[in-house]
Design an enzyme around this catalytic site. Structure first.
Site, PDB file in Angstrom:
ATOM      1  N   SER A 155       0.895  -1.322   0.000  1.00 34.66           N
ATOM      2  CA  SER A 155       0.052  -0.048   0.026  1.00 34.66           C
ATOM      3  C   SER A 155       0.875   1.193   0.006  1.00 34.66           C
ATOM      4  O   SER A 155       1.518   1.403  -1.120  1.00 34.66           O
ATOM      5  CB  SER A 155      -1.068   0.020   1.078  1.00 34.66           C
ATOM      6  OG  SER A 155      -1.843   1.118   1.020  1.00 34.66           O
ATOM      7  N   ASP A 233     -10.120  -5.465  -3.592  1.00 35.11           N
ATOM      8  CA  ASP A 233      -9.512  -4.594  -2.536  1.00 35.11           C
ATOM      9  C   ASP A 233     -10.556  -3.409  -2.623  1.00 35.11           C
ATOM     10  O   ASP A 233     -10.542  -2.683  -3.931  1.00 35.11           O
ATOM     11  CB  ASP A 233      -8.164  -4.087  -3.122  1.00 35.11           C
ATOM     12  CG  ASP A 233      -7.059  -3.136  -2.397  1.00 35.11           C
ATOM     13  OD1 ASP A 233      -8.054  -2.445  -1.704  1.00 35.11           O
ATOM     14  OD2 ASP A 233      -5.931  -3.444  -2.420  1.00 35.11           O
ATOM     15  N   HIS A 268      -7.244  -5.959   0.862  1.00 33.94           N
ATOM     16  CA  HIS A 268      -6.071  -5.148   1.061  1.00 33.94           C
ATOM     17  C   HIS A 268      -5.432  -5.600   2.380  1.00 33.94           C
ATOM     18  O   HIS A 268      -4.582  -4.813   2.837  1.00 33.94           O
ATOM     19  CB  HIS A 268      -6.635  -3.708   1.092  1.00 33.94           C
ATOM     20  CG  HIS A 268      -5.551  -2.710   0.890  1.00 33.94           C
ATOM     21  ND1 HIS A 268      -4.893  -2.418  -0.213  1.00 33.94           N
ATOM     22  CD2 HIS A 268      -5.021  -1.961   1.961  1.00 33.94           C
ATOM     23  CE1 HIS A 268      -4.036  -1.587  -0.045  1.00 33.94           C
ATOM     24  NE2 HIS A 268      -3.957  -0.966   1.267  1.00 33.94           N
TER      25      HIS A 268
END
Length: 290
Positions: A155, A233, A268
Protein backbone atom coordinates in the site's frame (compact mmCIF):
# COMPACT_ATOMS: atom_id res chain seq x y z
CA UNK A 1 26.87 7.49 11.11
CA UNK A 2 29.99 6.86 13.22
CA UNK A 3 31.71 3.53 12.83
CA UNK A 4 30.77 2.51 16.37
CA UNK A 5 27.07 2.41 15.54
CA UNK A 6 26.81 -1.13 16.94
CA UNK A 7 26.63 0.53 20.35
CA UNK A 8 23.85 2.80 19.10
CA UNK A 9 21.40 -0.07 18.65
CA UNK A 10 19.26 -1.24 21.56
CA UNK A 11 17.79 -4.71 21.24
CA UNK A 12 14.10 -4.52 22.13
CA UNK A 13 13.15 -8.17 21.54
CA UNK A 14 14.39 -11.44 20.02
CA UNK A 15 12.49 -14.60 19.13
CA UNK A 16 13.71 -17.82 17.52
CA UNK A 17 11.74 -18.35 14.31
CA UNK A 18 12.28 -21.02 11.62
CA UNK A 19 15.82 -21.57 12.85
CA UNK A 20 16.73 -17.89 12.69
CA UNK A 21 16.13 -14.88 14.88
CA UNK A 22 13.38 -12.30 14.62
CA UNK A 23 14.71 -9.23 16.39
CA UNK A 24 13.57 -5.66 16.98
CA UNK A 25 15.95 -2.79 17.66
CA UNK A 26 15.62 0.87 18.59
CA UNK A 27 18.04 3.68 17.80
CA UNK A 28 18.24 7.46 17.75
CA UNK A 29 17.68 8.65 14.20
CA UNK A 30 19.64 11.66 12.98
CA UNK A 31 17.41 12.03 9.89
CA UNK A 32 14.15 12.02 11.84
CA UNK A 33 15.39 13.55 15.11
CA UNK A 34 13.63 10.94 17.24
CA UNK A 35 13.92 7.38 18.49
CA UNK A 36 12.96 4.78 15.89
CA UNK A 37 12.37 1.03 15.85
CA UNK A 38 12.99 -1.48 13.11
CA UNK A 39 12.73 -5.26 12.87
CA UNK A 40 15.38 -7.59 11.43
CA UNK A 41 14.95 -11.28 10.62
CA UNK A 42 18.29 -13.07 10.57
CA UNK A 43 17.95 -16.43 8.79
CA UNK A 44 19.99 -19.41 10.01
CA UNK A 45 22.36 -19.01 7.02
CA UNK A 46 23.45 -15.58 8.29
CA UNK A 47 25.55 -17.27 10.99
CA UNK A 48 27.81 -18.66 8.24
CA UNK A 49 28.42 -15.45 6.29
CA UNK A 50 26.90 -12.44 4.51
CA UNK A 51 23.40 -12.83 3.07
CA UNK A 52 21.21 -10.72 0.76
CA UNK A 53 18.78 -8.34 2.47
CA UNK A 54 15.18 -7.48 1.67
CA UNK A 55 13.60 -4.28 3.02
CA UNK A 56 9.83 -4.34 3.60
CA UNK A 57 7.94 -1.04 3.92
CA UNK A 58 4.56 -1.13 5.67
CA UNK A 59 1.38 0.79 4.92
CA UNK A 60 -0.72 3.44 6.65
CA UNK A 61 -1.17 3.09 10.44
CA UNK A 62 1.41 0.28 10.69
CA UNK A 63 4.53 -0.06 12.83
CA UNK A 64 7.42 -2.50 12.42
CA UNK A 65 5.23 -5.12 14.11
CA UNK A 66 2.46 -5.69 11.54
CA UNK A 67 4.59 -7.40 8.92
CA UNK A 68 6.66 -9.55 11.27
CA UNK A 69 3.62 -10.88 13.13
CA UNK A 70 1.09 -11.25 10.28
CA UNK A 71 2.82 -11.95 6.96
CA UNK A 72 4.53 -15.26 7.75
CA UNK A 73 7.60 -14.14 5.82
CA UNK A 74 10.17 -15.73 8.10
CA UNK A 75 9.69 -19.29 6.80
CA UNK A 76 10.42 -18.16 3.23
CA UNK A 77 13.30 -15.93 4.29
CA UNK A 78 14.79 -18.91 6.12
CA UNK A 79 14.34 -21.14 3.09
CA UNK A 80 16.19 -18.73 0.78
CA UNK A 81 18.57 -17.29 3.36
CA UNK A 82 17.43 -13.66 3.15
CA UNK A 83 17.78 -11.08 5.88
CA UNK A 84 14.50 -9.12 6.12
CA UNK A 85 14.40 -5.56 7.47
CA UNK A 86 11.05 -3.98 8.43
CA UNK A 87 11.20 -0.34 9.59
CA UNK A 88 8.48 1.80 11.12
CA UNK A 89 6.36 4.03 8.87
CA UNK A 90 6.99 7.50 10.33
CA UNK A 91 8.60 9.48 13.14
CA UNK A 92 6.70 9.15 16.42
CA UNK A 93 5.89 11.46 19.30
CA UNK A 94 7.68 14.51 17.96
CA UNK A 95 4.85 16.94 18.59
CA UNK A 96 4.18 18.25 15.08
CA UNK A 97 0.76 19.96 15.15
CA UNK A 98 -1.83 17.72 13.53
CA UNK A 99 0.37 14.62 13.42
CA UNK A 100 -2.27 12.52 15.18
CA UNK A 101 -5.43 14.09 13.74
CA UNK A 102 -6.01 11.52 10.98
CA UNK A 103 -4.80 8.05 10.03
CA UNK A 104 -3.52 9.09 6.59
CA UNK A 105 -1.27 12.02 7.54
CA UNK A 106 1.47 12.36 10.15
CA UNK A 107 2.01 9.50 12.60
CA UNK A 108 2.01 6.17 10.76
CA UNK A 109 1.77 8.00 7.42
CA UNK A 110 5.23 9.23 6.48
CA UNK A 111 4.71 8.21 2.82
CA UNK A 112 8.46 7.56 2.51
CA UNK A 113 9.13 11.11 1.34
CA UNK A 114 11.39 13.92 2.55
CA UNK A 115 8.96 16.70 3.41
CA UNK A 116 9.93 20.22 2.34
CA UNK A 117 7.10 22.14 3.96
CA UNK A 118 6.79 23.23 7.60
CA UNK A 119 5.98 21.96 10.14
CA UNK A 120 6.88 18.56 8.65
CA UNK A 121 10.26 19.28 7.03
CA UNK A 122 12.54 18.72 10.03
CA UNK A 123 11.30 15.26 11.04
CA UNK A 124 9.37 13.76 8.15
CA UNK A 125 12.36 12.55 6.15
CA UNK A 126 11.45 8.92 5.68
CA UNK A 127 12.97 8.66 2.21
CA UNK A 128 16.44 9.61 3.42
CA UNK A 129 15.92 7.52 6.54
CA UNK A 130 15.18 4.36 4.52
CA UNK A 131 17.64 4.81 1.66
CA UNK A 132 20.56 6.31 3.60
CA UNK A 133 20.52 6.15 7.41
CA UNK A 134 18.81 2.80 7.96
CA UNK A 135 20.56 1.28 4.93
CA UNK A 136 23.95 2.18 6.41
CA UNK A 137 22.94 1.12 9.92
CA UNK A 138 21.85 -2.31 8.68
CA UNK A 139 24.93 -2.83 6.53
CA UNK A 140 27.26 -1.94 9.39
CA UNK A 141 25.56 -4.05 12.06
CA UNK A 142 24.38 -7.18 10.24
CA UNK A 143 25.97 -9.64 7.78
CA UNK A 144 24.52 -8.10 4.61
CA UNK A 145 26.02 -9.15 1.29
CA UNK A 146 27.19 -5.99 -0.52
CA UNK A 147 25.13 -5.04 -3.54
CA UNK A 148 22.48 -7.68 -2.85
CA UNK A 149 19.57 -5.64 -1.51
CA UNK A 150 15.92 -5.70 -2.55
CA UNK A 151 12.86 -3.74 -1.49
CA UNK A 152 9.15 -4.48 -1.24
CA UNK A 153 6.13 -3.11 0.60
CA UNK A 154 2.37 -2.85 0.91
CA UNK A 155 0.00 0.00 0.00
CA UNK A 156 1.74 3.22 1.15
CA UNK A 157 4.79 1.00 1.60
CA UNK A 158 4.38 -0.39 -1.90
CA UNK A 159 4.54 3.21 -3.11
CA UNK A 160 7.61 3.62 -0.91
CA UNK A 161 9.33 0.56 -2.34
CA UNK A 162 8.69 1.68 -5.91
CA UNK A 163 9.96 5.23 -5.45
CA UNK A 164 12.99 4.11 -3.43
CA UNK A 165 14.00 1.82 -6.30
CA UNK A 166 13.18 4.27 -9.11
CA UNK A 167 14.75 7.34 -7.46
CA UNK A 168 17.95 5.54 -6.49
CA UNK A 169 19.04 3.53 -9.54
CA UNK A 170 21.28 0.62 -8.61
CA UNK A 171 20.69 0.83 -4.86
CA UNK A 172 18.19 -2.04 -4.96
CA UNK A 173 18.72 -5.01 -7.24
CA UNK A 174 15.10 -6.18 -6.97
CA UNK A 175 11.70 -4.61 -6.27
CA UNK A 176 8.13 -5.76 -5.72
CA UNK A 177 4.94 -4.43 -4.15
CA UNK A 178 1.58 -5.49 -2.75
CA UNK A 179 -1.35 -3.25 -3.74
CA UNK A 180 0.87 -0.15 -4.02
CA UNK A 181 -0.29 3.45 -4.31
CA UNK A 182 1.05 3.74 -7.86
CA UNK A 183 0.10 7.30 -8.81
CA UNK A 184 -0.17 9.33 -5.57
CA UNK A 185 -0.39 12.64 -7.41
CA UNK A 186 -3.74 11.49 -8.78
CA UNK A 187 -5.40 9.85 -5.76
CA UNK A 188 -6.93 11.23 -2.54
CA UNK A 189 -4.37 9.63 -0.17
CA UNK A 190 -1.43 10.96 -2.12
CA UNK A 191 -2.90 14.38 -2.77
CA UNK A 192 -3.59 14.92 0.94
CA UNK A 193 -0.10 13.81 2.00
CA UNK A 194 1.76 15.60 -0.78
CA UNK A 195 -0.11 18.86 -0.17
CA UNK A 196 0.89 18.73 3.51
CA UNK A 197 4.48 17.59 2.97
CA UNK A 198 5.31 19.56 -0.20
CA UNK A 199 2.71 22.30 -0.63
CA UNK A 200 -0.20 22.90 -2.94
CA UNK A 201 -0.56 21.64 -6.52
CA UNK A 202 1.50 19.16 -8.52
CA UNK A 203 5.04 20.44 -8.10
CA UNK A 204 8.40 18.90 -8.99
CA UNK A 205 8.41 17.36 -5.50
CA UNK A 206 5.11 15.62 -6.26
CA UNK A 207 6.48 14.15 -9.48
CA UNK A 208 9.74 13.10 -7.81
CA UNK A 209 7.80 10.92 -5.37
CA UNK A 210 5.28 9.39 -7.79
CA UNK A 211 6.17 5.98 -9.25
CA UNK A 212 4.06 6.51 -12.37
CA UNK A 213 5.85 9.80 -13.09
CA UNK A 214 9.29 8.34 -12.25
CA UNK A 215 8.86 5.25 -14.42
CA UNK A 216 8.78 7.20 -17.66
CA UNK A 217 12.19 8.75 -17.06
CA UNK A 218 13.92 5.87 -15.28
CA UNK A 219 17.37 5.25 -16.80
CA UNK A 220 19.02 2.89 -14.28
CA UNK A 221 19.74 -0.84 -14.38
CA UNK A 222 16.95 -3.06 -15.70
CA UNK A 223 14.31 -3.90 -13.09
CA UNK A 224 11.41 -6.31 -13.04
CA UNK A 225 8.53 -4.97 -10.95
CA UNK A 226 6.40 -7.74 -9.45
CA UNK A 227 3.07 -6.29 -8.31
CA UNK A 228 0.25 -8.26 -6.72
CA UNK A 229 -3.15 -6.59 -6.50
CA UNK A 230 -6.33 -8.02 -5.02
CA UNK A 231 -9.36 -7.63 -7.26
CA UNK A 232 -11.65 -7.26 -4.20
CA UNK A 233 -9.48 -4.49 -2.70
CA UNK A 234 -11.78 -1.69 -1.53
CA UNK A 235 -9.06 0.89 -2.13
CA UNK A 236 -8.62 -0.26 -5.71
CA UNK A 237 -12.33 0.37 -6.22
CA UNK A 238 -12.01 3.81 -4.62
CA UNK A 239 -9.26 4.87 -7.03
CA UNK A 240 -6.50 5.08 -4.43
CA UNK A 241 -4.08 2.60 -6.07
CA UNK A 242 -4.24 3.02 -9.88
CA UNK A 243 -1.89 0.15 -10.87
CA UNK A 244 -2.88 0.35 -14.53
CA UNK A 245 -1.30 3.81 -14.75
CA UNK A 246 2.07 2.49 -13.56
CA UNK A 247 1.90 -0.43 -16.00
CA UNK A 248 1.20 1.99 -18.83
CA UNK A 249 4.11 4.22 -17.81
CA UNK A 250 6.50 1.27 -17.61
CA UNK A 251 5.41 -0.09 -20.98
CA UNK A 252 7.22 2.78 -22.69
CA UNK A 253 10.51 2.16 -20.86
CA UNK A 254 12.61 -0.81 -21.99
CA UNK A 255 14.50 -0.81 -18.66
CA UNK A 256 11.35 -1.59 -16.68
CA UNK A 257 9.40 -4.83 -16.94
CA UNK A 258 6.15 -4.95 -14.97
CA UNK A 259 4.40 -8.12 -13.90
CA UNK A 260 1.00 -7.09 -12.52
CA UNK A 261 -0.95 -10.05 -11.12
CA UNK A 262 -4.61 -9.36 -10.37
CA UNK A 263 -5.68 -11.80 -7.66
CA UNK A 264 -9.35 -12.76 -7.70
CA UNK A 265 -11.30 -12.29 -4.43
CA UNK A 266 -8.30 -10.99 -2.44
CA UNK A 267 -8.59 -7.73 -0.49
CA UNK A 268 -6.15 -5.19 1.01
CA UNK A 269 -5.39 -7.10 4.21
CA UNK A 270 -2.47 -9.10 5.56
CA UNK A 271 -4.37 -12.27 4.62
CA UNK A 272 -3.60 -11.20 1.05
CA UNK A 273 0.08 -10.49 1.82
CA UNK A 274 0.50 -13.79 3.66
CA UNK A 275 -0.93 -15.63 0.65
CA UNK A 276 1.69 -14.32 -1.77
CA UNK A 277 4.71 -13.31 0.34
CA UNK A 278 6.38 -16.60 -0.60
CA UNK A 279 6.22 -15.65 -4.28
CA UNK A 280 7.68 -12.24 -3.56
CA UNK A 281 10.57 -13.55 -1.50
CA UNK A 282 11.31 -16.05 -4.27
CA UNK A 283 11.25 -13.17 -6.79
CA UNK A 284 13.82 -11.29 -4.72
CA UNK A 285 15.93 -14.37 -3.96
CA UNK A 286 16.22 -15.13 -7.68
CA UNK A 287 17.69 -11.67 -8.33
CA UNK A 288 19.73 -11.31 -5.14
CA UNK A 289 21.30 -14.78 -5.15
CA UNK A 290 22.18 -14.71 -8.86
Amino acid sequence: LPSNCLTMLTEVSKNMCFGGWQKVFSHESSELSCSMRFAVYLPPQSESGPRPALFYLSGLTCTEQNFITKAGAQQYAAKHGLIVVAPDTSPRGIGVPGEDDSYDLGTGAGFYVDATREPWAKNYRMHSYITKELMKLVQENFPVKPGAIGITGHSMGGHGALICALRNPGLYRSVSAFSPICNPSACPWGQKAFTAYFGESASADWEAHDATKLAAGYAGPELELLIDQGEADEFLEKGQLLPERLVNACSGNARLKTRLRMQKDYDHSYFFIASFIGDHIEHHAKALLA
